[in-house]
Design a protein around this motif. Structure first.
Motif, short mmCIF file in Angstrom:
data_model
loop_
_atom_site.label_atom_id
_atom_site.label_comp_id
_atom_site.label_asym_id
_atom_site.label_seq_id
_atom_site.Cartn_x
_atom_site.Cartn_y
_atom_site.Cartn_z
N ILE A 112 7.98 -12.14 -3.08
CA ILE A 112 8.35 -11.62 -1.76
C ILE A 112 7.12 -11.04 -1.08
CG2 ILE A 112 9.57 -9.73 -0.59
CD1 ILE A 112 11.94 -10.18 -2.36
N THR A 113 6.42 -10.15 -1.78
CA THR A 113 5.28 -9.48 -1.15
C THR A 113 4.13 -10.46 -0.89
OG1 THR A 113 4.67 -8.79 -3.37
CG2 THR A 113 5.76 -7.15 -1.99
N ARG A 114 3.94 -11.40 -1.80
CA ARG A 114 2.85 -12.36 -1.60
C ARG A 114 3.12 -13.25 -0.38
NH1 ARG A 114 -1.45 -10.11 -3.52
NH2 ARG A 114 -1.73 -10.19 -5.77
N THR A 115 4.38 -13.69 -0.23
CA THR A 115 4.72 -14.51 0.94
C THR A 115 4.56 -13.70 2.21
OG1 THR A 115 6.33 -15.64 -0.45
CG2 THR A 115 6.49 -16.06 1.90
N ALA A 116 5.03 -12.46 2.17
CA ALA A 116 4.94 -11.61 3.36
C ALA A 116 3.48 -11.37 3.75
CB ALA A 116 5.65 -10.28 3.10
N GLU A 117 2.61 -11.19 2.75
CA GLU A 117 1.19 -10.96 3.05
C GLU A 117 0.59 -12.11 3.85
OE1 GLU A 117 -0.43 -10.33 -0.84
OE2 GLU A 117 0.62 -8.42 -1.04
N LYS A 118 1.08 -13.33 3.54
CA LYS A 118 0.52 -14.51 4.24
C LYS A 118 1.23 -14.74 5.57
CE LYS A 118 -0.88 -17.00 0.10
NZ LYS A 118 -0.03 -16.75 -1.04
N ASP A 119 2.56 -14.65 5.56
CA ASP A 119 3.33 -15.08 6.73
C ASP A 119 3.72 -13.96 7.68
OD1 ASP A 119 3.17 -17.51 5.51
OD2 ASP A 119 5.21 -17.49 4.70
N LYS A 120 3.95 -12.77 7.16
CA LYS A 120 4.40 -11.68 8.03
C LYS A 120 3.70 -10.39 7.64
CE LYS A 120 8.68 -12.85 10.14
NZ LYS A 120 9.87 -12.25 10.72
N PRO A 121 2.43 -10.26 8.01
CA PRO A 121 1.65 -9.08 7.58
C PRO A 121 2.29 -7.74 7.99
CG PRO A 121 0.25 -10.71 8.62
CD PRO A 121 1.64 -11.18 8.82
N ASP A 122 2.97 -7.75 9.15
CA ASP A 122 3.55 -6.48 9.61
C ASP A 122 4.63 -5.98 8.65
OD1 ASP A 122 1.90 -6.41 11.70
OD2 ASP A 122 3.32 -7.22 13.17
N ILE A 123 5.54 -6.91 8.28
CA ILE A 123 6.63 -6.48 7.39
C ILE A 123 6.09 -6.28 5.97
CG2 ILE A 123 7.60 -8.70 6.58
CD1 ILE A 123 10.24 -6.88 7.80
N ALA B 92 -4.88 -2.51 -9.37
CA ALA B 92 -4.96 -1.26 -8.60
C ALA B 92 -5.80 -1.44 -7.34
CB ALA B 92 -5.55 -0.16 -9.47
N ASN B 93 -6.46 -2.56 -7.22
CA ASN B 93 -7.30 -2.75 -6.04
C ASN B 93 -7.28 -4.22 -5.61
OD1 ASN B 93 -9.09 -2.29 -3.99
ND2 ASN B 93 -10.91 -2.37 -5.30
N ASP B 94 -6.20 -4.58 -4.91
CA ASP B 94 -6.04 -5.96 -4.47
C ASP B 94 -6.28 -6.02 -2.96
OD1 ASP B 94 -5.35 -8.58 -4.12
OD2 ASP B 94 -3.20 -8.21 -4.15
N PRO B 95 -7.32 -6.70 -2.51
CA PRO B 95 -7.64 -6.72 -1.08
C PRO B 95 -6.54 -7.32 -0.21
CG PRO B 95 -9.03 -8.25 -2.32
CD PRO B 95 -8.28 -7.45 -3.31
N LYS B 96 -5.67 -8.16 -0.80
CA LYS B 96 -4.61 -8.77 0.02
C LYS B 96 -3.43 -7.82 0.23
CE LYS B 96 -5.57 -13.41 -1.62
NZ LYS B 96 -5.30 -14.28 -2.75
N ALA B 97 -3.31 -6.83 -0.62
CA ALA B 97 -2.12 -5.97 -0.59
C ALA B 97 -2.27 -4.83 0.42
CB ALA B 97 -1.90 -5.40 -1.98
N HIS B 98 -1.12 -4.35 0.88
CA HIS B 98 -1.09 -3.20 1.80
C HIS B 98 -0.16 -2.15 1.21
CE1 HIS B 98 -2.79 -5.84 4.88
NE2 HIS B 98 -1.84 -6.70 4.56
N PRO B 99 -0.64 -1.03 0.72
CA PRO B 99 -2.05 -0.67 0.52
C PRO B 99 -2.65 -1.45 -0.66
CG PRO B 99 -0.63 0.99 -0.43
CD PRO B 99 0.27 0.01 0.24
N ALA B 100 -3.92 -1.27 -0.89
CA ALA B 100 -4.61 -2.06 -1.92
C ALA B 100 -4.06 -1.81 -3.33
CB ALA B 100 -6.10 -1.76 -1.88
N ASP B 101 -3.43 -0.66 -3.53
CA ASP B 101 -2.89 -0.37 -4.87
C ASP B 101 -1.37 -0.62 -4.95
OD1 ASP B 101 -2.00 1.70 -3.35
OD2 ASP B 101 -2.57 3.28 -4.78
N LYS B 102 -0.87 -1.50 -4.08
CA LYS B 102 0.57 -1.79 -4.06
C LYS B 102 1.09 -2.22 -5.44
CE LYS B 102 2.72 -4.01 -0.62
NZ LYS B 102 3.17 -5.07 0.29
N TYR B 103 0.29 -3.03 -6.14
CA TYR B 103 0.77 -3.59 -7.41
C TYR B 103 0.48 -2.70 -8.62
CZ TYR B 103 1.38 -7.60 -4.42
OH TYR B 103 1.78 -8.42 -3.38
#
Lengths: 446, 314
Positions: free
Chosen positions: A278-289, A365-376
């Motif tokens: 879910i989060t990976r798809t959202a990061e690519k397709d819907k950054p806001d959500i 703990a530091n993924d540049p694609k995630a919002h925030p970077a420590d989401k995972y």
């Protein structure tokens, strides 16, 4: 003339003939000569993270093949087609050397080789595997490893931070009671429901078992005895009924495995149990959500906080496979190089041999694609709270059939929809489970 | 030497004569022409069918190659199962419901297509499309049309203000809507075949019978019930037989749309057999479930074909 004729003896003629027979095909059919090169055929699913397939198919297996003088081919098919494909290969007694299931496949035990030596070799190199891997691939009744699990996918809680923040839970729910109370308030305030499936699909199967296990219930006990009809199961069914009535809508009865992904990304649900797809798809397709969707660990029930694996990667080697030794070596090497797979899969698959990704905590703990970077980062201790289908026992053939024929899903759904009382729904599911257990016990697999 | 030279052409000629003779003999030519079809049916239908019967009396699983004879145990076991009885009932609702609709709609469409009007070829093409398209792809299209989040039907109903802006019909999540949905999609799929069969039947009715009735002042309904229907019956029975067999034995629509849900209310015998036998691994029980209705279907097929033969006008 006569002398010369004598020089060519009968033995020499035979020798020459044998040599010609040996070299001949290589000259006439060069392809056949090259066929001496070993082959390894792998069948696995189309990964939810497409870049993983890119890495695995185009880079990893090619490099491994070059190093091991083996021509490796990979066939990818959709997850829904795996069962039928396995049935076809068994029926034909021909197929791939390595067959990846995305769930424990104990029903094929008689058709697969024992993976004990693969586990032993990996353990010698990388230390002990996690309990989840063993519980998903070992049959204590027959003392056989019917599969080998290099990795699994966690099943964390995905929640909308903005919506839970509105009801005083900005860091998300910590328990199943939190989901019920906050979910109800969110639905009343915004009209957005909780989105936990109650349908005949895999995500519902996982979510319902998560709740059952958190309530202290289970399909079986630790010794493989059926234990479905219990006070704890009744409490869990009553809880799901209340959760549905207060926080959800009937659309959860119609879902397939990707419906919760779509609904979450469309902003139509406040919470779902799913892998990080879910989060990976959202990061690519819907950054806001994507910024609003956060993860949390397993939720606490009255007895424990526990989560399930979302996908259990289990490789099997058919007894009729052509390159059994090559397949085993491939698995040992794959585990050794699993860190590459962990990164290529964008943290979708976690290692069953934890030492193979020593910097796992640092990476997530530091993924540049995630919002925030420590989401995972919440997944750093997932190895401690993720368990197998069939907990506290092993994933055996009866548990598999109960899972695949949606017995537990239907039990919860009927009670939630009011089509049966919780007691009636449990009784019906227990009857079906008993029948399935007896059947597989008679076959000697449970 | 002379003898040899003289006999060779005679032998070739006699071989030619024999082949030509065989080619012209119907008792040889007929079986020869039909042999590939029979071989195909034996290999693709007959062999799996008898294998399924064999499996249903055994204890075979997907993971075992050995099988022991267990008699009627599998049939007794599945009948004691609540899921099976629910699936049995659903199968009848699904089959009867869809075939009633197919018969009525196919008749209407065939009668309409019998008339001459502009763009007739285009409408015929449109009607045939569902039959030409792969069923799995077509059904995936329906899955999106009926999706709980993105349903285009709900969007249209909202735009037309038939339902409220936030209201949504859960097409595949409410039992009666789900059953209605799978019946609709199944009808959509089978309608072209039934229409084409009935259209062929209508075209074969001699025009002079209708003309004579017209002279006698017969109304449309009289034409339909006293001329068209009796003459159409043999062909309609074939269409119905195809439809009934499809509806009782096919699971594509259900597998793609509902997988038997919500809570088994659209589970039919074909899908239950698949989940039990292939996904769940109990091949023997799956085979028993799939064969449960075979005696009934056989009886239906015999009855339909007898009705069709009796009502033939020669």
């Amino acid at each position: 003339m006569q002398k010369k004729q004598r020089l060519i003896s009968r033995r020499e003629v035979i020798k020459a003939g044998a040599l010609a027979a040996g070299i001949g095909p290589a000259i006439i059919i060069p392809g056949r000569a090259r066929a001496a090169k070993k082959t390894l055929k792998i069948l696995q699913w189309v990964h939810f993270v497409p870049v993983y397939d890119e890495w695995f198919n185009k880079k990893y297996v090619k490099e491994w093949g070059d190093k091991n003088d083996t021509e490796v081919t990979v066939d990818n098919i959709g997850i829904a087609g795996l069962s039928a494909r396995a049935a076809g290969e068994i029926s034909a007694q021909k197929g791939h050397d390595l067959f990846l299931f995305n769930w424990p496949p104990p029903i094929y035990e008689e058709q697969v080789v024992d993976m004990k030596d693969v586990y032993e070799e990996c353990q010698r190199k990388h230390g002990k595997p996690i309990d989840l891997a063993i519980k998903s691939t070992y049959n204590p009744k027959t003392k056989k490893y019917f599969g080998f699990s290099p990795s699994f996918t966690p099943d964390p809680v995905n929640y909308r931070q903005d919506l839970f923040g509105q009801v005083g839970m900005p860091t998300g729910p910590k328990s199943w009671d939190d989901v019920r109370t906050a979910g109800k308030q969110i639905k009343q305030k915004t009209g957005i429901p909780v989105g936990i499936g109650l349908a005949q699909e895999i995500d519902t199967g996982m979510a319902m078992r998560t709740i059952m296990y958190a309530f202290g219930a289970g399909e079986q006990d630790a010794n493989g005895n059926i234990a479905l009809n219990s006070k704890q199961t009744l409490e869990s069914v009553k809880f799901v009924k209340a959760l549905f009535e207060e926080t959800m809508t009937p659309e959860v009865f119609s879902w397939d495995a990707s419906s919760n992904n779509r609904a979450m990304i469309a902003g139509q649900i406040s919470l779902a149990l799913n892998a990080i797809s879910i989060t990976r798809t959202a990061e690519k397709d819907k950054p806001d959500i994507s910024k609003q969707i956060q993860l949390t660990k397993a939720l606490a029930g009255p007895v424990r906080a526990i989560g399930l694996e979302h996908v259990m990667d289990v490789y099997t080697i058919w007894k009729f496979a052509e390159n059994i030794e090559g397949a085993k070596k491939f698995l040992v090497d794959y585990v050794t190089n699993f860190r590459q797979g962990f990164i290529a899969g964008e943290f979708y698959d976690f290692p069953c041999f934890p030492s193979t990704v020593p910097d796992l905590k640092k990476l997530i703990a530091n993924d540049p694609k995630a919002h925030p970077a420590d989401k995972y980062k919440v997944l750093e201790d997932v190895l401690e709270w993720a368990t197998n289908v069939g907990y506290p026992g092993y994933s055996n053939a009866a548990i598999d059939e109960i899972f695949q024929t949606w017995v537990i899903n239907v039990m919860f759904a009927k009670a939630a929809a009011g089509k049966a009382t919780p007691e009636e729904a449990i009784k019906e599911a227990e009857a079906a489970s008993k029948r399935i257990f007896e059947k597989w016990k008679a076959k000697g697999l449970v | 030497m002379k003898l040899v030279q003289g006999t060779a052409p005679v032998k070739v000629a006699s071989r030619r004569v024999t082949f030509a003779h065989l080619r012209d003999r119907e008792e040889w030519l007929g079986p020869l022409m039909i042999a590939p079809a029979i071989l195909y049916i034996v290999l693709v239908v007959g062999f799996p069918f008898f294998l399924a019967i064999y499996y249903s009396f055994s204890d075979i699983t997907l993971g075992s190659r050995s099988l022991g004879f267990v008699g009627l145990k599998n049939f007794a076991a599945v009948f004691g199962n609540t899921n099976f009885r629910t699936a049995l009932w659903n199968t009848f609702v699904f089959a009867v419901g869809s075939q009633l609709l197919v018969l009525v709609l196919a008749n209407m469409l065939a009668l309409a297509l019998l008339k001459d009007f502009r763009g007739k070829w285009f409408f015929r093409l449109l009607i045939l499309l569902p039959w030409v398209a792969p069923i799995s792809l077509g059904t995936i299209g329906w899955l999106w049309i009926l999706d709980s989040t993105y349903s285009v039907i709900n969007w249209t109903l909202q735009a037309l203000r038939i339902i409220g802006p936030k209201a949504r019909l859960i097409w595949l999540g409410v039992p009666y809507l789900a059953m209605g949905s799978i019946i609709t999609v199944h009808v959509w799929r089978l309608l072209p075949l039934a229409t084409v069969i009935i259209l062929a039947g209508l075209s074969s009715i001699p025009r002079d019978i209708h003309d004579a009735a017209q002279v006698d002042g017969a109304s449309f309904w009289r034409h339909y019930f006293q001329i068209t229907m009796p003459l159409l019956l043999p062909v309609a029975m074939v269409a119905l037989l195809f439809g009934v067999v499809f509806a009782f034995t096919d699971m594509t629509v259900i597998y793609v749309l509902t997988r038997g849900g919500p809570y088994d209310t659209t589970q039919v015998l074909a899908s239950l057999a698949f989940f039990t036998g292939v996904v769940g691994g109990d091949t023997a029980e799956g085979a028993a479930i799939s064969l449960y209705l075979f005696p009934l279907l056989l009886a239906v097929a015999i009855a339909f074909l007898r009705i069709a033969r009796r009502s033939e006008v020669t």
